[in-house]
Design a protein around this motif. Structure first.
Motif, mmCIF file in Angstrom:
data_model
loop_
_atom_site.group_PDB
_atom_site.id
_atom_site.type_symbol
_atom_site.label_atom_id
_atom_site.label_comp_id
_atom_site.label_asym_id
_atom_site.label_seq_id
_atom_site.Cartn_x
_atom_site.Cartn_y
_atom_site.Cartn_z
ATOM 1 N N TRP A 149 -1.250 24.766 -19.136
ATOM 2 C CA TRP A 149 -0.561 23.484 -18.979
ATOM 3 C C TRP A 149 0.001 22.967 -20.299
ATOM 4 N N SER A 150 0.454 23.839 -21.133
ATOM 5 C CA SER A 150 0.970 23.443 -22.452
ATOM 6 C C SER A 150 2.464 23.147 -22.385
ATOM 7 N N HIS A 151 2.935 22.399 -23.375
ATOM 8 C CA HIS A 151 4.347 22.050 -23.480
ATOM 9 C C HIS A 151 4.618 21.663 -24.926
ATOM 10 N N PRO A 152 5.807 21.967 -25.461
ATOM 11 C CA PRO A 152 6.113 21.619 -26.861
ATOM 12 C C PRO A 152 5.912 20.140 -27.191
ATOM 13 N N ASP B 217 2.323 19.595 -27.629
ATOM 14 C CA ASP B 217 1.830 20.231 -28.850
ATOM 15 C C ASP B 217 1.868 19.278 -30.039
ATOM 16 N N TYR C 263 -7.219 20.049 -25.043
ATOM 17 C CA TYR C 263 -5.906 20.655 -25.268
ATOM 18 C C TYR C 263 -5.822 21.288 -26.657
#
Length: 201
Positions: A16-19, A22, A165
């Motif tokens: 479930w990552s996204h720039p 981040d 996260y």
């Protein structure tokens, strides 16, 4: 480690990552970067908020000091749970770039890397001090100002999520840490109100 703990860690930390996240998640975790804003908010609240606000700030200081310096510190040493980034490979570690003063880190490109544990232990995982402190603070604020407290609970939840996260905590660290924070906040408010009641009457 439980299978659900590993699975949820993988989902939050990797899938479930996204720039944008981040940067946002490490920014939420970097409390020291927000310190100038926090100091201004505390001073303004103490100046303009009156007696009620000053009592709230006293409770806030005691709750965070107790939660961080006593409860979290004692449990971390007693339990000694290793952080995900120190325990297993493939965990993605996210942090803000280095800068001085600390608030300038918010304007640096975030650092994102896959950890490779080498036996070094950088702190203990349980409880999450960030989560304990934020939920203690939110609880204290909610006891005095309900609407502001609700906003703080949302912020506290975001900070708690950010710790997973960023690879600093296991998902199972978070619910007990939330409970510790709430209980600390409630206990401090109840105790100080009882102590101060004879003084103010």
């Amino acid at each position: 480690m439980n299978a659900w703990d590993l699975s949820l860690l993988h989902q939050i930390n990797t899938a479930w990552s996204h720039p944008v996240l981040d940067w946002l998640m490490p920014a939420l975790s970097a409390i020291e970067a927000w310190l100038p804003l926090i100091i201004v908010a505390v001073l303004f609240t103490g100046w303009r908020g009156g007696k009620r606000a000053r009592v709230m700030l006293l409770c806030l200081g005691v709750a965070v000091g107790l939660g961080d310096g006593v409860i979290s510190n004692t449990l971390k040493k007693a339990i000694g749970r290793v952080r995900p980034r120190d325990a297993m490979e493939s965990v993605i570690v996210r942090d803000l770039g280095t800068a001085s003063p600390a608030f300038m880190r918010l304007f640096e490109k975030p650092v994102v890397k896959v950890c490779k544990p080498n036996g070094e232990v950088r702190g203990k995982s349980f409880p999450s001090s960030h989560t304990v402190n934020m939920f203690a603070a939110a609880t204290v604020i909610a006891c005095f100002y309900r609407r502001a407290g609700l906003i703080m609970y949302l912020l506290a939840a975001a900070v708690a999520y950010s710790r997973i996260y960023c690879g600093a905590h296991w998902p199972s660290d978070i619910p007990p840490s939330m409970a510790l924070g709430v209980l600390t906040g409630l206990g401090v408010v109840a105790t100080l109100r009882r102590i101060m009641k004879p003084v103010t009457h």
